[in-house]
Design an enzyme around this catalytic site. Structure first.
Site, PDB file in Angstrom:
ATOM      1  N   ARG A 197      40.090  33.771  26.015  1.00 30.03           N
ATOM      2  CA  ARG A 197      40.461  35.120  26.443  1.00 30.03           C
ATOM      3  C   ARG A 197      41.401  35.799  25.460  1.00 30.03           C
ATOM      4  NH1 ARG A 197      40.339  34.331  33.123  1.00 30.03           N
ATOM      5  NH2 ARG A 197      38.065  34.419  33.132  1.00 30.03           N
ATOM      6  N   TYR A 210      32.965  40.757  28.831  1.00 29.86           N
ATOM      7  CA  TYR A 210      32.703  39.300  28.811  1.00 29.86           C
ATOM      8  C   TYR A 210      33.984  38.463  28.858  1.00 29.86           C
ATOM      9  CZ  TYR A 210      32.527  39.309  23.513  1.00 29.86           C
ATOM     10  OH  TYR A 210      32.758  39.427  22.179  1.00 29.86           O
ATOM     11  N   GLU A 211      33.779  37.195  29.065  1.00 29.77           N
ATOM     12  CA  GLU A 211      34.897  36.245  29.249  1.00 29.77           C
ATOM     13  C   GLU A 211      35.728  36.630  30.481  1.00 29.77           C
ATOM     14  OE1 GLU A 211      34.495  33.738  27.018  1.00 29.77           O
ATOM     15  OE2 GLU A 211      35.910  32.723  28.331  1.00 29.77           O
ATOM     16  N   GLY A 212      35.037  37.146  31.516  1.00 32.67           N
ATOM     17  CA  GLY A 212      35.691  37.651  32.728  1.00 32.67           C
ATOM     18  C   GLY A 212      35.968  39.128  32.580  1.00 32.67           C
ATOM     19  N   GLN A 271      40.219  39.862  35.297  1.00 31.03           N
ATOM     20  CA  GLN A 271      41.510  39.532  34.664  1.00 31.03           C
ATOM     21  C   GLN A 271      42.667  39.985  35.545  1.00 31.03           C
ATOM     22  OE1 GLN A 271      41.456  37.670  31.924  1.00 31.03           O
ATOM     23  NE2 GLN A 271      39.227  37.889  31.842  1.00 31.03           N
TER      24      GLN A 271
END
Lengths: 592, 592
Positions: free
Chosen positions: B294, B434-436, B441
């Site tokens: 992240r 992406y990546e959450g 977040q």
């Protein structure tokens, strides 16, 4: 593939419940009773939903192709253009004597929102023709009107506006395109214009270019610019097409979005042109259409937000991920629809509350425009001149942001072309740039419009807000949720205006450094005012026992969201403005 | 075509003057003296500027093509990948025993910024391989490490992370991909994974997929997920490639941006997989790499902002339009460069002040990550866990916004593909997803991280800010321009935190409705802290008689801009947060 449903119910609400168009004394408005307006909107909705929206994605994917000087538009565009023309939509607000429908601009605007949401790139062909027609209506001779308007209104001919050149965009004083007077009273136009939307395409028989150019020996800078009609094909006396004029499309821009619209490099190589309006007064002629054009771009901004929001909402209701932390909502399913999650709702409410407020502001602006032109009301003209950069700048910034937020609702799917949200983002992006960048809008607002009529127009706006608040303050529900936040926001705007007056005198950069924030602050107050008016109309409808209670209750909830969650931005803008020029100007250009 | 110049000077400033890495007791940092670090950055800068940046546009235009199961990357990518691998950049922070350079993560991060700015789509091939390597380093057996790490570090093999399935993105508990145990201790992996970056390509001999899957009969939901190594080609005992595994790329996504990176649908049809880490602890294994991944995405966000800003600045210095209202700056030219105009500067200063602050925050985060892992410091681990969603969410939102602002600086040119700004916008857009997603977040921040160690980690952060302010308050210049605004912003953040504690108890939606604003508020305070630290370092350098006074003076001006013009956003976020759940939650899902 994304879908689009025309928001006719909401358009009707704004027009009838909020703006009460039929009750207005503006010329032509008395014909706009609820049923008439509804019928027009329903017909336009069919075109938008069934004819042009289905071509939005194909237009993006195929784009336009230039071959042997001819631009081929995407598959289906030509047929759709014919359908729109046959329906009489090209000349909705054009004079009846040339074949138009003679409707007020507010009707054109309401219809325009739907067509713009459905397919922005496609609708621009009509939009540019409309701009050219407006110029001819406003400045053309009777003969020019009779020559050009009927086929343009019928959709047989298109039209464009030619301002930009490679070295001159905002600063038109640098213009190089020449217009050399001929003995027969015509001019030979030579030069290159760029970013000409709809400059060349295969959907019409002729294209009427309106071109800004300089006559050699005229005044320097913008004062030497004149406006010319330069048709692709010259027109014979009987109205038939004559020889091909010496102009051509030299190339198409590859761009981020609006692929379905041809953005042309136009080369004028001694093309025959006809002066329209007064010699050397081309900029003024252009400016008389500027309010309309800029309101139209503001509309495009929120119209893309609207269609993006619709698709985000559908996704949020459908997509199952996670559980409502306060209790499962879909026990039979593997997960709850994501609309249960607070942050997904926060995102959707941002979108919804902006778009609905923007719609009200734009239609009000269109009504002021009608009031100015149809009823020759100078105060209305001044007020819409003040509001135009706000409508253009604020609604396109926020409209783009709305498409980005809608895209976010879809997570990874939003980034794929398949779902179509990313197209709305790419298409909306241009609205912040063309028809004067939003930075230029803010400069127009602070540099020109605040001082309009010695500041009286601005004061009049404040007075109007104040009066509205005062007249409705005894409505406790309206006061708490709507009027109190509006009052605070309006006060921030006044404080910012006073800061400009006091500090801008010492150094103009104290005002100009805050112009962008001021434009946004002003936009927030405008949408706050619109929401207060929509809140008032909704409370009144409920009190009168309206049957559709859910609709009006939703309005109230959405409005309260806007006031509670969007209006607090005014304090931030004010603080930035009050920090003055130093932070912005202190760094030497070479030290960046 | 856009250009890129690696900001090595600014990276050195942050690492040496602000973070003082060489003085840190973190293991391995004592080797990072200024000359060593500088030499590494200079070498990486050459790769970024000369090898990968020139391929950024071609990667966007050509994209990836899937033919007969093989993905062809854009022209030049393969050769560039080999060059990067030969330079040893693939395993910069990987253990030396497997062929890596053993450098701290902070070095990887500083180098990563440059490679990401230069060509985000290209750098993702390396980024995903890096993620897979990190997983193997953290959770693999010695044999797994020996088998996979050396060829991956050498850049002969790639790697991926496989989480998402069509019906499950954020909610991984819904996962369907199966892992059936075999008698030989391996597993047969079956299922479909989507959005697998670098899932298949032609630049490496083998690809090591790390795949989350469920073993039948295991616990329900996320507790039944395990992690598997599933190589494209099975590996013989001697390390040579064996038979092709039963997995394939079933399609490529057409996306808004990062066209040069292959986003694959991956089909696993009984592919041989090897358990990595503990049975049913796949989520935990994934989470140990989450902070790094992240932070890496946050970095991508501002890295796109950096390259976009560079090109906006060059345009603003070059483009001549209009005149400075306070006096002509370029009397010989037809107009002044647009950088003289206050609103153009406002836009550029927004970009510059954000990117430089983001760089400092990210490198500090990388340093905390090293402190946690290299020095087994639990407090550092907790602090970087708290900051990670802020770094990811805030820096990608603002990074994207920065690319949009940079595009705006160019006016119409910004919308054309020719100038390349629009690619930065499209590429940066994915970082918010992406990546959450950034919404996720903010949920992680408010739902999980605020309560870390019973809230002590958050309190520790506030204490750190307070201590910094207290220790430096006698520096009048620092106090007025930096510490006072930081103090006010930090107070807003604390007030918001207290609101969550008090009102979140009554109704969790009171906290969750404000999570996104809290993430931004936190981000502002972090960048405020970074600017205060940079301000302090700059004043100290000037006091010590540093020769490059212009550089340090610029830092001070830029920092004061950030404090005066960006930090006021905290009040807006606080007001939104304090409006609580009602505006967000009151509308019934069907009433939208």
């Amino acid at each position: 593939m994304p879908s689009y449903t025309a928001p006719t119910k909401d358009l009707n609400f704004v027009l009838n419940d909020v703006l009460r168009v039929a009750d207005s004394p503006i010329e032509g408005y008395s014909d706009l009773d609820q049923d008439t307006f509804s019928a027009i909107l329903d017909e336009a909705a069919k075109i938008a939903e069934n004819v042009t929206a289905p071509l939005n994605k194909v237009g993006d994917e195929e784009g336009c192709v230039l071959e042997n000087g001819v631009v081929r538009t995407p598959k289906g565009f030509k047929e759709a253009f014919a359908t729109v023309a046959e329906g009489g939509w090209m000349g909705l607000d054009m004079p009846e004597e040339y074949g138009g429908q003679g409707m007020p601009y507010v009707v054109q605007t309401a219809v325009g929102e739907m067509l713009s949401s459905a397919n922005m790139a496609f609708n621009m062909y009509q939009g540019l023709a409309h701009g050219a027609m407006s110029a001819i209506v406003a400045h053309g001779t009777e003969q020019q009107k009779q020559t050009y308007l009927p086929p343009m209104i019928a959709g047989q001919w298109g039209g464009t506006m030619n301002l930009t050149e490679p070295h001159c965009g905002t600063d038109l004083g640098l213009m190089r395109t020449k217009a050399e007077p001929q003995e027969d009273g015509t001019y030979k136009i030579s030069g290159q214009k760029i970013w000409i939307s709809a400059g060349e395409h295969d959907m019409v028989d002729n294209i009427v270019h309106l071109v800004l150019a300089k006559i050699p020996g005229g005044p320097e800078g913008v004062k030497g610019i004149s406006l010319f009609i330069v048709p692709k094909f010259l027109v014979n006396e009987d109205g038939s097409l004559g020889e091909r004029n010496a102009l051509s499309c030299g190339g198409l821009e590859s761009k981020m979005g609006i692929h379905g619209n041809a953005t042309c490099v136009m080369n004028y190589d001694g093309a025959t042109g006809y002066l329209i309006g007064d010699l050397h007064k081309g900029m003024r002629a252009m400016f008389t259409m500027m309010n309309e054009a800029r309101i139209g771009v503001g509309l495009q901004g929120y119209a893309q937000g609207e269609v993006a929001y619709q698709n985000a909402l559908a996704f949020a209701r459908d997509r199952l991920q996670g559980r409502d932390v306060t209790g499962t909502k879909n026990p039979e399913g593997p997960a709850d629809p994501i609309i249960v999650h607070p942050d997904v709702r926060r995102n959707l409410m941002d979108q919804k509350s902006f778009v609905e407020g923007a719609r009200a502001l734009t239609l009000w602006g269109a009504m002021l425009n009608d009031q100015a032109h149809r009823s020759q009301d100078d105060d209305a003209e001044a007020l819409i001149s003040l509001l135009t950069p706000v409508i253009k700048g604020f609604l396109t910034d926020k409209g783009f942001e709305t498409t980005v937020q809608a895209q976010q609702t879809l997570g990874g799917s939003g980034f794929t072309q398949e779902w179509g949200l990313e197209q709305f983002v790419r298409d909306a992006r241009i609205t912040m740039i063309y028809e004067g960048t939003n930075g230029v809008q803010s400069l127009d607002l602070v540099g020109r419009k605040l001082g309009l009529n010695g500041g009286k127009t601005l004061m009049g706006f404040f007075e109007m807000v104040k009066t509205f608040i005062k007249e409705n303050e005894d409505n406790a529900e309206l006061k708490e949720g709507f009027l109190d936040p509006l009052k605070a926001a309006s006060k921030d705007l006044q404080t910012a205006g006073m800061y400009f007056v006091a500090e801008g005198m010492k150094n103009p950069n104290n005002a100009l450094s805050g112009s962008y924030d001021f434009m946004h602050l002003f936009g927030q107050v405008c949408l706050g005012l619109m929401w207060a008016k929509m809140g008032k109309a909704s409370l009144a409808a409920l009190a009168e026992g309206a049957s559709d209670t859910e609709f009006y209750q939703s309005k109230l909830v959405t409005g309260r969201y806007y006031m509670a969650r969007q209006l607090p931005a005014t304090k931030m803008h004010l603080a930035r403005i009050q920090s003055g020029a130093a932070p912005v100007m202190d760094l030497a250009a070479e030290a960046f």
